[in-house]
Write a protein that holds these residues in place. Structure first.
Motif, PDB file in Angstrom:
ATOM      1  N   ALA A  77      10.308   2.000  -5.678  1.00 32.99           N
ATOM      2  CA  ALA A  77       9.228   2.230  -5.629  1.00 32.99           C
ATOM      3  C   ALA A  77       8.689   2.518  -6.804  1.00 32.99           C
ATOM      4  CB  ALA A  77       8.810   2.954  -4.413  1.00 32.99           C
ATOM      5  N   ILE A  78       7.781   1.876  -7.552  1.00 36.90           N
ATOM      6  CA  ILE A  78       7.222   1.812  -8.665  1.00 36.90           C
ATOM      7  C   ILE A  78       5.891   2.143  -8.601  1.00 36.90           C
ATOM      8  CG2 ILE A  78       7.118   1.215 -11.146  1.00 36.90           C
ATOM      9  CD1 ILE A  78       9.730  -0.813 -10.386  1.00 36.90           C
ATOM     10  N   GLU A  79       5.411   3.243  -9.243  1.00 36.07           N
ATOM     11  CA  GLU A  79       3.866   3.477  -9.233  1.00 36.07           C
ATOM     12  C   GLU A  79       3.562   4.276 -10.630  1.00 36.07           C
ATOM     13  OE1 GLU A  79       2.877   6.533  -6.603  1.00 36.07           O
ATOM     14  OE2 GLU A  79       4.961   7.207  -6.056  1.00 36.07           O
ATOM     15  N   PRO A  80       2.011   4.017 -11.260  1.00 40.84           N
ATOM     16  CA  PRO A  80       1.477   4.610 -12.295  1.00 40.84           C
ATOM     17  C   PRO A  80       1.615   6.037 -12.114  1.00 40.84           C
ATOM     18  CG  PRO A  80       0.125   2.956 -11.645  1.00 40.84           C
ATOM     19  CD  PRO A  80       1.262   3.239 -10.488  1.00 40.84           C
TER      20      PRO A  80
ATOM     21  N   ASP B 232      -5.454  -0.139 -10.840  1.00 40.45           N
ATOM     22  CA  ASP B 232      -6.673  -0.905 -10.277  1.00 40.45           C
ATOM     23  C   ASP B 232      -6.543  -1.290  -8.794  1.00 40.45           C
ATOM     24  OD1 ASP B 232      -7.880  -0.444 -12.504  1.00 40.45           O
ATOM     25  OD2 ASP B 232      -7.479  -2.470 -13.431  1.00 40.45           O
ATOM     26  N   LYS B 233      -5.187  -1.696  -8.243  1.00 40.25           N
ATOM     27  CA  LYS B 233      -4.939  -2.128  -7.105  1.00 40.25           C
ATOM     28  C   LYS B 233      -4.563  -1.023  -6.201  1.00 40.25           C
ATOM     29  CE  LYS B 233      -5.670  -6.603  -7.865  1.00 40.25           C
ATOM     30  NZ  LYS B 233      -6.980  -7.350  -7.096  1.00 40.25           N
ATOM     31  N   GLY B 234      -4.259   0.040  -6.550  1.00 39.69           N
ATOM     32  CA  GLY B 234      -3.517   1.235  -5.857  1.00 39.69           C
ATOM     33  C   GLY B 234      -2.552   1.157  -5.042  1.00 39.69           C
ATOM     34  N   HIS B 235      -1.672  -0.056  -5.649  1.00 36.32           N
ATOM     35  CA  HIS B 235      -0.625  -0.326  -4.908  1.00 36.32           C
ATOM     36  C   HIS B 235       0.883   0.068  -5.425  1.00 36.32           C
ATOM     37  CE1 HIS B 235      -3.126  -2.510  -1.964  1.00 36.32           C
ATOM     38  NE2 HIS B 235      -2.057  -3.539  -1.667  1.00 36.32           N
TER      39      HIS B 235
ATOM     40  N   ILE C   2       0.988  -4.133 -16.579  1.00 38.16           N
ATOM     41  CA  ILE C   2       1.473  -3.846 -15.570  1.00 38.16           C
ATOM     42  C   ILE C   2       1.122  -2.441 -14.976  1.00 38.16           C
ATOM     43  CG2 ILE C   2       3.850  -3.617 -14.298  1.00 38.16           C
ATOM     44  CD1 ILE C   2       5.095  -5.335 -16.477  1.00 38.16           C
ATOM     45  N   ARG C   3       1.098  -1.519 -16.020  1.00 32.02           N
ATOM     46  CA  ARG C   3       0.742  -0.134 -15.178  1.00 32.02           C
ATOM     47  C   ARG C   3      -0.734   0.061 -14.920  1.00 32.02           C
ATOM     48  NH1 ARG C   3       0.278   3.227 -19.997  1.00 32.02           N
ATOM     49  NH2 ARG C   3      -1.792   2.438 -20.160  1.00 32.02           N
ATOM     50  N   ASP C   4      -1.490  -0.400 -15.801  1.00 31.26           N
ATOM     51  CA  ASP C   4      -3.135  -0.561 -15.423  1.00 31.26           C
ATOM     52  C   ASP C   4      -3.151  -1.425 -14.185  1.00 31.26           C
ATOM     53  OD1 ASP C   4      -3.091   1.350 -17.430  1.00 31.26           O
ATOM     54  OD2 ASP C   4      -3.988   0.185 -19.053  1.00 31.26           O
TER      55      ASP C   4
ATOM     56  N   PRO D 123       0.928  -1.344  -0.064  1.00 29.64           N
ATOM     57  CA  PRO D 123       0.021  -0.021  -0.041  1.00 29.64           C
ATOM     58  C   PRO D 123       0.747   1.348  -0.024  1.00 29.64           C
ATOM     59  CG  PRO D 123      -0.679  -1.534   1.475  1.00 29.64           C
ATOM     60  CD  PRO D 123       0.575  -2.117   1.061  1.00 29.64           C
ATOM     61  N   ALA D 124       0.437   2.285  -0.800  1.00 25.75           N
ATOM     62  CA  ALA D 124       1.404   3.602  -0.867  1.00 25.75           C
ATOM     63  C   ALA D 124       1.572   4.236   0.520  1.00 25.75           C
ATOM     64  CB  ALA D 124       0.625   4.362  -1.937  1.00 25.75           C
TER      65      ALA D 124
END
Length: 293
Positions: free
Chosen positions: A153-156, A134-137, A128-130, A99-100
């Motif tokens: 730490a990788i996020e959209p 969706d998961k918000g992680h 991978i991005r989408d 979780p972010a």
């Protein structure tokens, strides 16, 4: 677009795609200075000096040393360093998703943009991005940069991904060492409520475009004037404001803001007008006395 800082593969289990890494920040626009000879205007060149002998050390004499005790060093050979360096695999391995809000912001270090490298991996990249959207992680992965392994730490982020290198726990200082000495005074509820109202009056949204680097602007203006041969006028030193003794008064004045300023201005105007009127009356009285004499 600048040249990629790193190229390799983003890997999630058996799903892989070629990607490129670009620094998300830059300091190119910042004003920089060089050390020069004030008499000749020529740039200065630094030299390595032996601390004890004062002799100039040539390039082929330089070596890396680790201080084992004060003034005592052991030399680490180049091949010895290479033996422990991690070989770059050119792969970002995603190990887990968290979780972010669980990521302590003190760990955040350098941000990078991750983009697909070529059309071949675009579909896998989008999947991978989408999935992360969706998961918000946030994905935690590993990458080797300049012979050191870093946690990412990788996020959209828009159409791409934002990767931020994370510091290791040993790089963080213990907050308790700094906060333990902070006293816990008894603060009245009224003061806290007043401070809360001040916060409400300054409520806003995060808009980085409004950030103004006043010092950088002043530096550019200074350099421009100097380059044009114009004189530089030094500002007068500002008078220090007297400290407000009462915390409650400071809170109240802060809340009143412009109102207190306008009242002060009006009062100052009345005092100024009063003094002007008094001077005018004094001049008239002196003139009458001269006529009478």
């Amino acid at each position: 677009m600048p040249r990629a800082y790193w190229k390799g593969t983003l890997k999630l289990s058996l799903v892989t795609c070629p990607v490129a890494l670009y620094p998300a920040t830059t300091s190119v626009e910042k004003t920089r200075f060089h050390m020069i000879n004030a008499e000749t205007g020529n740039r200065l060149k630094q030299q390595m000096i032996d601390e004890d002998t004062g002799d100039v050390v040539e390039k082929d004499q330089k070596a890396r040393g680790y201080e084992v005790r004060k003034g005592k060093y052991i030399e680490i050979e180049k091949d010895e360093l290479e033996a422990v360096q991690i070989e770059s695999t050119h792969t970002i391995d995603i190990d887990s998703f968290v979780p972010a809000d669980e990521i302590d912001q003190r760990f955040l270090n350098h941000p990078y943009y991750i983009v697909p490298d070529g059309k071949a991996g675009t579909d896998a990249f989008a999947v991978i991005r989408d999935a992360m959207k969706d998961k918000g992680h946030v994905a935690l992965g590993r990458i080797v940069l300049t012979n050191r392994e870093h946690v990412l730490a990788i996020e959209p982020f828009g159409k791409g991904l934002l990767a931020t290198t994370l510091r290791y726990p040993y790089e963080l200082r213990d907050a308790d060492e700094y906060f333990d000495g902070i006293k816990s005074p008894k603060i009245s509820k009224d003061m806290v409520e007043l401070a809360g109202h001040i916060l409400e009056t300054k409520a806003a949204h995060f808009e980085p475009k409004k950030f103004k680097d006043e010092y950088e602007t002043a530096l550019k203006a200074l350099v421009k004037r100097k380059a044009a041969g114009k004189s530089i006028k030094l500002p007068e030193p500002e008078e220090k404001e007297s400290n407000v003794v009462s915390l409650m008064d400071a809170l109240k004045q802060s809340l009143e803001g412009g109102k207190s300023g306008s009242k002060t201005g009006k009062a100052h105007g009345r005092r100024k007008a009063s003094r002007s009127s008094a001077r005018t009356k004094a001049r008239r009285s002196t003139a009458r006395q001269r006529k009478a004499g």
